[in-house]
Design a protein around this motif. Structure first.
Motif, short mmCIF file in Angstrom:
data_model
loop_
_atom_site.label_atom_id
_atom_site.label_comp_id
_atom_site.label_asym_id
_atom_site.label_seq_id
_atom_site.Cartn_x
_atom_site.Cartn_y
_atom_site.Cartn_z
N ILE A 57 0.87 -1.19 0.00
CA ILE A 57 0.00 0.00 0.00
C ILE A 57 0.90 1.22 0.00
CG2 ILE A 57 -1.80 1.24 1.24
CD1 ILE A 57 -2.67 -1.42 2.45
N ASP A 58 0.84 1.98 -1.07
CA ASP A 58 1.76 3.10 -1.27
C ASP A 58 1.07 4.43 -1.00
OD1 ASP A 58 4.06 4.51 -1.95
OD2 ASP A 58 3.59 4.51 -4.09
N THR A 59 1.64 5.21 -0.08
CA THR A 59 1.20 6.58 0.23
C THR A 59 -0.29 6.64 0.59
OG1 THR A 59 2.78 7.26 -1.48
CG2 THR A 59 1.48 8.99 -0.45
N PRO A 60 -0.71 5.92 1.61
CA PRO A 60 -2.10 6.07 2.07
C PRO A 60 -2.26 7.31 2.94
CG PRO A 60 -0.98 4.45 3.40
CD PRO A 60 0.01 4.87 2.35
N GLU A 61 -3.35 8.00 2.74
CA GLU A 61 -3.72 9.15 3.57
C GLU A 61 -5.05 8.78 4.22
OE1 GLU A 61 -2.15 12.11 3.89
OE2 GLU A 61 -0.57 11.91 2.38
N VAL A 62 -5.03 8.45 5.52
CA VAL A 62 -6.22 7.95 6.20
C VAL A 62 -6.60 8.89 7.33
CG1 VAL A 62 -7.22 6.04 7.50
CG2 VAL A 62 -5.62 5.57 5.63
N THR A 63 -7.88 9.24 7.38
CA THR A 63 -8.42 10.07 8.46
C THR A 63 -9.55 9.31 9.13
OG1 THR A 63 -7.88 12.10 7.26
CG2 THR A 63 -9.45 12.28 9.07
N GLY A 103 1.54 -14.15 3.67
CA GLY A 103 2.70 -13.43 3.14
C GLY A 103 2.98 -12.19 3.96
N SER A 104 2.90 -11.02 3.32
CA SER A 104 3.22 -9.79 4.05
C SER A 104 2.37 -8.63 3.57
CB SER A 104 4.71 -9.44 3.87
OG SER A 104 4.99 -9.10 2.53
N LEU A 105 2.16 -7.69 4.46
CA LEU A 105 1.48 -6.43 4.16
C LEU A 105 2.48 -5.32 4.40
CD1 LEU A 105 -1.01 -4.58 3.67
CD2 LEU A 105 -1.46 -4.76 6.13
N GLU A 106 2.69 -4.49 3.39
CA GLU A 106 3.66 -3.40 3.50
C GLU A 106 2.99 -2.07 3.22
OE1 GLU A 106 7.94 -2.01 1.51
OE2 GLU A 106 7.15 -4.03 1.15
N ILE A 107 3.16 -1.13 4.13
CA ILE A 107 2.64 0.23 3.96
C ILE A 107 3.83 1.17 3.84
CG2 ILE A 107 1.33 2.11 5.01
CD1 ILE A 107 -0.35 0.02 6.45
N ARG A 108 3.81 2.00 2.79
CA ARG A 108 4.92 2.91 2.55
C ARG A 108 4.44 4.36 2.58
NH1 ARG A 108 7.30 -0.12 -2.88
NH2 ARG A 108 7.97 -2.09 -1.88
N HIS A 109 5.17 5.20 3.30
CA HIS A 109 4.95 6.65 3.29
C HIS A 109 3.50 7.01 3.62
CE1 HIS A 109 8.81 6.41 1.38
NE2 HIS A 109 8.31 5.90 0.28
N GLY A 110 2.98 6.39 4.65
CA GLY A 110 1.59 6.66 5.03
C GLY A 110 1.45 7.82 6.00
N ASN A 111 0.26 8.37 6.04
CA ASN A 111 -0.09 9.41 7.00
C ASN A 111 -1.43 9.06 7.61
OD1 ASN A 111 2.07 11.56 6.69
ND2 ASN A 111 1.39 11.38 4.57
N PHE A 112 -1.50 9.16 8.94
CA PHE A 112 -2.73 8.78 9.64
C PHE A 112 -3.14 9.90 10.58
CE2 PHE A 112 -4.85 7.00 13.39
CZ PHE A 112 -5.92 6.36 12.78
#
Length: 533
Positions: free
Chosen positions: A112-118, A142-151
């Motif tokens: 998941i690349d660059t998620p913006e979650v509010t 397998g694996s879950l990878e989050i990159r450059h996220g903002n929460f």
């Protein structure tokens, strides 16, 4: 040649069929995948995206510019639930048969690349089991990878509750099904890595927590530039308090947990670590005496640990090169009295709760620091959490106490300053939840006092000062003067107040003549009794 041509033609036809099948299946799956989520009645969110690239042959797809929002978001006046925008979601090696046959999503890797979650609060409380219910038949491996996220977690009316920036997160070997949903941790995994560049958390109406770089795995935590920051200034805080209460401001340059083990054992949370280290902590504790006394019973540290409902086991807590300051202010007309402990190093051993333990080792605190920036102080403190009498022993040693460093405390609180040489102070204080006894010893030379008007600290009371210096024993003639004393505990006060009363009684009996010391001690007892009433 004819055979070769037939083989070549066969291969071309097969490739053509595979290409056609790839495009056909890609098209079919692109329609099938969103319908699984859309038709899932228990799934409370709408998911949309601008583009979906599927390559069935390589077993991967990429969803670009995806959006998520609650299904009923248009029906409520205030925003509720999670809203998100994601640059891309890439899935590698998904199992087509599981998707086609059982409507299950089984994949090797999700990025998941660059998620913006509010996240906004909602009327219905968040329940992990309920929120993950739609996935009871879905297995993600397998694996879950989050990159450059903002929460961000927001209260519609009060603003930010939680905020984290530039999040990188990797969760390995994940499984969610009907079995895991019944566990305390509904997601089964092998390990994780988490980091973010900054963190903000609104603790309550009085404090915010901020941090710089934060990194964590399943067994380690490292935090830089941790801060517990008051939201009000001292005047505002004091006016808001119906009863006396400390205001804290704490900064820690580094917090490091190099090895930790935590989880649940038969529904009981356990947190175990061989070592926790805090470096360059600057802790300020402020109390104003204007609000009414808080007369509720205060627990000693042994009882606090004994009252914990989870399994805590910290073998060693290290506090390195820190500064602890306590300030007490009678009113805003005079400056606060300030006591400081700088270059503070401490080792706290055996911080345990009694949960799932029949015996506990003695908890010890070994500390050394500079009292008021100049006086070396060593303290040893010990107690056993299982002792229901809450007995403890505190031993201390101060040497070469400078009067000018003590006066900022004694003048605003007691209207008194001193001069002379306080060479050494020793004490051994044995206490429990009711009473404390012990030995106090002091050596000093040429001690003089100056007494000031309580309403005007610039105005010296000359007659009272002269009488006071006649009563005070000006030296111990090069020897330690020792007394054995006892004091009752004010149960509405902390252990530090208990220790201070012991030291105060020791000073009274060693510095003043015996008849005067008895009068002073009785006055102190009457004063404490009035406060209790």
């Amino acid at each position: 040649m004819k055979a070769l041509k037939k083989i070549a033609v066969g291969i071309l036809i097969l490739l053509l069929l595979l290409i056609v099948a790839n495009f056909g299946l890609s098209y079919w799956v692109s329609k099938k995948l969103p319908s699984i989520i859309r038709n899932e009645k228990d799934f409370p969110y709408n998911v949309s995206y601008e583009d979906l690239d599927i390559d069935v042959l390589s077993g991967s797809f990429t969803m670009k510019n995806a959006y998520i929002a609650p299904k009923d978001s248009l029906e409520v006046k205030l925003q509720e639930g999670a809203f998100g925008k994601i640059k891309s979601i890439s899935v590698e090696h998904f199992d087509i048969l599981a998707l086609l046959k059982d409507n299950r999503i089984k994949v090797k890797k999700v990025i998941i690349d660059t998620p913006e979650v509010t996240l906004y609060p909602r009327k219905k409380k968040y329940d992990t089991n309920e929120d993950l219910k739609p996935f009871k038949n879905a297995i993600t491996t397998g694996s879950l990878e989050i990159r450059h996220g903002n929460f961000k977690m927001l209260d519609t009316l009060k603003g930010f509750i939680l905020k984290a920036s530039n999040i990188d997160f990797n969760l390995i070997n994940i499984k969610i099904d009907s079995v895991t949903l019944d566990q305390n941790i509904p997601v089964r995994y092998r390990d994780y890595n988490f980091s973010c560049d900054s963190l903000f958390y609104r603790v309550d109406g009085f404090y915010n927590i901020t941090a710089g770089k934060l990194a964590s795995t399943d067994s380690t935590i490292a935090i830089n530039n941790f801060k517990l920051v008051p939201k009000q200034d001292r005047v505002q805080f004091t006016k808001m308090m119906p009863k006396e209460k400390d205001q804290f401001a704490i900064v820690a340059e580094k917090i490091n947990v190099p090895n930790a083990d935590w989880g649940f054992f038969r529904d009981t949370l356990y947190v175990h670590s061989p070592e926790i280290a805090l470096e360059k902590v600057n802790a300020n504790i402020y109390r104003n005496k204007l609000p009414k006394d808080d007369l509720s019973r205060k627990k000693l540290y042994s009882e606090m640990l004994r009252s914990l409902k989870f399994d805590l086991k910290v073998d060693k807590l290290l506090l390195k090169n820190s500064l602890i300051t306590y300030e007490e202010q009678i009113d805003f007309k005079r400056p606060p009295a300030k006591v400081s402990f700088s270059k503070f190093y401490a080792t706290v051993s055996n911080i345990y709760s009694p949960v799932r333990k029949k015996k506990l080792p003695v908890t010890t605190i070994d500390a050394q620091c500079l009292f008021m920036k100049s006086t070396p102080l060593k303290v040893n403190w010990s107690f056993n959490t299982l002792d229901v009498s809450d007995s403890f022993t505190i031993k201390g040693h101060l040497q070469d106490i400078r009067s000018e460093e003590v006066n900022p405390v004694s003048k605003p609180l007691m209207n008194v300053t001193t001069s002379g040489d306080l060479n050494e102070v020793y004490f051994t204080f044995n206490g429990n939840r009711d009473r404390g006894t012990g030995d106090f010893a002091i050596r000093y030379d040429d001690l003089k006092v100056d007494i000031y008007d309580k309403d005007d600290l610039k105005k010296k009371k000359k007659l009272v000062t002269a009488i006071g210096n006649l009563l005070v024993k000006d030296d111990t003639k090069g020897k330690l003067k020792e007394v054995h004393i006892g004091v009752d505990r004010g149960k509405d006060k902390s252990v530090f107040n208990f220790l201070w009363r012991f030291v105060q009684e020791g000073l009274t009996q060693t510095v003043l003549p015996k008849p005067v010391a008895k009068i002073a001690s009785k006055k102190m007892e009457k004063k404490n009794e009035k406060k209790k009433k």
